[in-house]
Scaffold this motif. Structure first.
Motif, PDB file in Angstrom:
ATOM      1  N   GLU A 153       7.501 -11.387  11.977  1.00 53.40           N
ATOM      2  CA  GLU A 153       8.903 -11.004  11.798  1.00 53.40           C
ATOM      3  C   GLU A 153       9.627 -10.953  13.139  1.00 53.40           C
ATOM      4  OE1 GLU A 153       9.347  -7.489   9.466  1.00 53.40           O
ATOM      5  OE2 GLU A 153       7.775  -8.068   8.060  1.00 53.40           O
ATOM      6  N   LEU A 156      10.398 -14.518  14.367  1.00 54.10           N
ATOM      7  CA  LEU A 156      11.541 -15.117  13.676  1.00 54.10           C
ATOM      8  C   LEU A 156      12.855 -14.504  14.128  1.00 54.10           C
ATOM      9  CD1 LEU A 156      10.792 -15.938   9.944  1.00 54.10           C
ATOM     10  CD2 LEU A 156      10.865 -17.426  11.932  1.00 54.10           C
ATOM     11  N   ARG A 157      12.851 -13.188  14.368  1.00 53.38           N
ATOM     12  CA  ARG A 157      14.070 -12.534  14.862  1.00 53.38           C
ATOM     13  C   ARG A 157      14.482 -13.121  16.214  1.00 53.38           C
ATOM     14  NH1 ARG A 157      14.228  -8.714  18.542  1.00 53.38           N
ATOM     15  NH2 ARG A 157      12.024  -8.203  18.261  1.00 53.38           N
ATOM     16  N   ASP A 160      15.703 -16.729  15.741  1.00 53.70           N
ATOM     17  CA  ASP A 160      17.065 -16.763  15.201  1.00 53.70           C
ATOM     18  C   ASP A 160      18.100 -16.562  16.311  1.00 53.70           C
ATOM     19  OD1 ASP A 160      16.366 -17.239  12.563  1.00 53.70           O
ATOM     20  OD2 ASP A 160      16.259 -15.124  12.030  1.00 53.70           O
ATOM     21  N   HIS A 163      16.938 -19.827  19.227  1.00 59.14           N
ATOM     22  CA  HIS A 163      16.894 -21.178  18.661  1.00 59.14           C
ATOM     23  C   HIS A 163      16.208 -22.177  19.593  1.00 59.14           C
ATOM     24  CE1 HIS A 163      18.691 -20.988  14.725  1.00 59.14           C
ATOM     25  NE2 HIS A 163      19.588 -20.142  15.178  1.00 59.14           N
ATOM     26  N   TYR A 178       5.906 -19.180   6.184  1.00 61.87           N
ATOM     27  CA  TYR A 178       6.891 -18.141   6.490  1.00 61.87           C
ATOM     28  C   TYR A 178       7.741 -18.479   7.718  1.00 61.87           C
ATOM     29  CZ  TYR A 178       8.818 -13.605   7.841  1.00 61.87           C
ATOM     30  OH  TYR A 178       9.669 -12.595   8.208  1.00 61.87           O
ATOM     31  N   ASP A 181      10.321 -24.539   9.650  1.00 60.64           N
ATOM     32  CA  ASP A 181      11.207 -25.490   8.977  1.00 60.64           C
ATOM     33  C   ASP A 181      10.398 -26.601   8.335  1.00 60.64           C
ATOM     34  OD1 ASP A 181      13.758 -24.326   9.786  1.00 60.64           O
ATOM     35  OD2 ASP A 181      13.246 -25.010  11.801  1.00 60.64           O
ATOM     36  N   ARG A 203      17.049 -19.213   5.281  1.00 60.92           N
ATOM     37  CA  ARG A 203      16.992 -18.321   6.433  1.00 60.92           C
ATOM     38  C   ARG A 203      18.285 -17.502   6.485  1.00 60.92           C
ATOM     39  NH1 ARG A 203      12.839 -19.582   9.998  1.00 60.92           N
ATOM     40  NH2 ARG A 203      12.006 -21.693   9.949  1.00 60.92           N
ATOM     41  N   PRO A 204      18.191 -16.252   7.020  1.00 56.68           N
ATOM     42  CA  PRO A 204      16.988 -15.574   7.516  1.00 56.68           C
ATOM     43  C   PRO A 204      16.042 -15.207   6.388  1.00 56.68           C
ATOM     44  CG  PRO A 204      18.851 -14.070   7.525  1.00 56.68           C
ATOM     45  CD  PRO A 204      19.408 -15.416   7.163  1.00 56.68           C
ATOM     46  N   ARG A 205      14.768 -15.104   6.735  1.00 54.03           N
ATOM     47  CA  ARG A 205      13.723 -14.852   5.750  1.00 54.03           C
ATOM     48  C   ARG A 205      13.280 -13.399   5.811  1.00 54.03           C
ATOM     49  NH1 ARG A 205      10.437 -20.520   6.884  1.00 54.03           N
ATOM     50  NH2 ARG A 205      12.129 -21.855   6.125  1.00 54.03           N
TER      51      ARG A 205
END
Length: 240
Positions: A153, A156-157, A160, A163, A178, A181, A203-205
Motif C-alpha cells: 500500500e 502504491l501511495r 501515485d 509516477h 495489486y 498496470d 486506480r487508486p486501488r
C-alpha cells in the motif's frame, strides 16, 4: 521508456575441463511505457533478476537491443546527487524519509530498524537520486505477510505521487496484480516472455476491497494457471 528487442543472454561454466553453456534469456522483447508499473513473475531460474540487471546495465547481453529513454544501454546509469550542496542533499533526504513514513528515524542505524523499516529506508535511498526508473527485485520477499501488505500500500501511495516507471520482480501473484498496470509472465529454460497481461483494475486501488473483486481473483488465478504451464515439470512424489 524501456525497450527490449530480442534480448538473449547465455552464461558459461567450466566443469571438468568442459565448458557448459546455459541459455538464461532467449529473444525477450518488451516495451514499458513512461510512468508504467510493470511486474515480472515467473518460475525460479527463468532469468527475472538477470533481465533486471541487463536493463540496469550491470551485466551485458549477447544479442538484441536494450534502450532506456531512447538511449542504448551499455553500462550502469549515472543518476546521482552530483553538484548538490550538502544542505540541499539533507533537505532532499528528509523529504523522502518523510514520504516513506520514517520521520524521526533519520539518525538510526540499519540494525536498529525493523525489516519493514529497512525496506522503507531502501526505497527512500533509491528515490533520493530522483531516478526516472525504479528497478525492484523482490523487495518485500523476506517480510512477514502483514508487513508485506502494508508496504505494498505504501509503495502504491508513493507511486501515485511520483509516477516513476517501475519494473518490479515478484514471486507473489496477488502482489503482481495489486501493484501493476501490466504483468509479464515468463517461462523458463530458457527464459522467454510467455504473456503480457493487462491489469484493468481502477486506480487508486483501495486495499483490501480491491483484493475481493472478482476481477482480482480471476487475474490471480489466470497467472497461476500460466505459471503452472510455464514451470519445469516436477518429479512425481515417491510412495512409501
Amino acid at each position: 521508456m524501456i525497450t527490449l528487442r530480442d534480448v538473449c543472454k547465455t552464461f558459461y561454466r567450466e566443469h571438468d575441463h568442459d565448458v557448459q553453456e546455459f541459455r538464461v534469456l532467449d529473444r525477450v522483447s518488451l516495451d514499458i511505457r513512461d510512468g508504467e508499473f510493470v511486474s515480472i513473475i515467473g518460475p525460479s531460474g527463468c532469468g527475472k533478476t538477470t533481465l533486471l540487471r541487463i536493463i540496469d546495465g550491470l551485466i551485458g547481453y549477447d544479442s538484441g537491443e536494450v534502450l532506456v529513454d531512447g538511449v542504448l544501454v551499455d553500462g550502469p546509469g549515472r543518476d546521482r546527487l552530483r553538484g548538490m550542496a550538502r544542505r540541499q542533499r539533507e533537505e532532499v533526504a528528509r523529504e523522502y524519509i518523510a514520504l516513506v513514513g520514517l520521520s524521526g528515524f533519520e539518525h538510526h542505524y540499519p540494525h536498529e530498524l525493523s525489516g519493514g523499516m529497512q525496506q522503507r529506508a531502501g526505497l527512500a535511498r533509491a528515490l533520493c537520486v530522483e531516478p526516472k526508473i525504479l528497478l525492484m527485485d523482490e523487495p518485500f520477499g523476506s517480510l512477514d505477510a502483514q508487513t508485506r501488505l502494508v508496504l505494498q500500500e505504501d509503495l502504491l501511495r508513493i507511486w501515485d505521487k511520483e509516477h516513476k516507471t517501475v519494473v518490479f520482480i515478484t514471486h507473489a501473484m496477488d502482489e503482481a496484480v495489486y501493484l501493476s498496470d501490466r504483468v509479464v509472465i515468463m517461462s523458463s529454460h530458457p527464459g522467454r516472455v510467455a504473456q503480457v497481461l493487462d491489469i484493468p483494475l481502477p486506480r487508486p486501488r483501495a486495499a483490501p476491497a480491491v483484493r475481493q473483486r472478482p476481477e482480482f481473483i480471476a487475474l490471480t488465478g489466470h497467472i497461476w494457471d500460466r505459471l503452472r504451464i510455464s514451470s519445469p515439470a516436477r518429479e512425481p512424489a515417491s510412495r512409501s
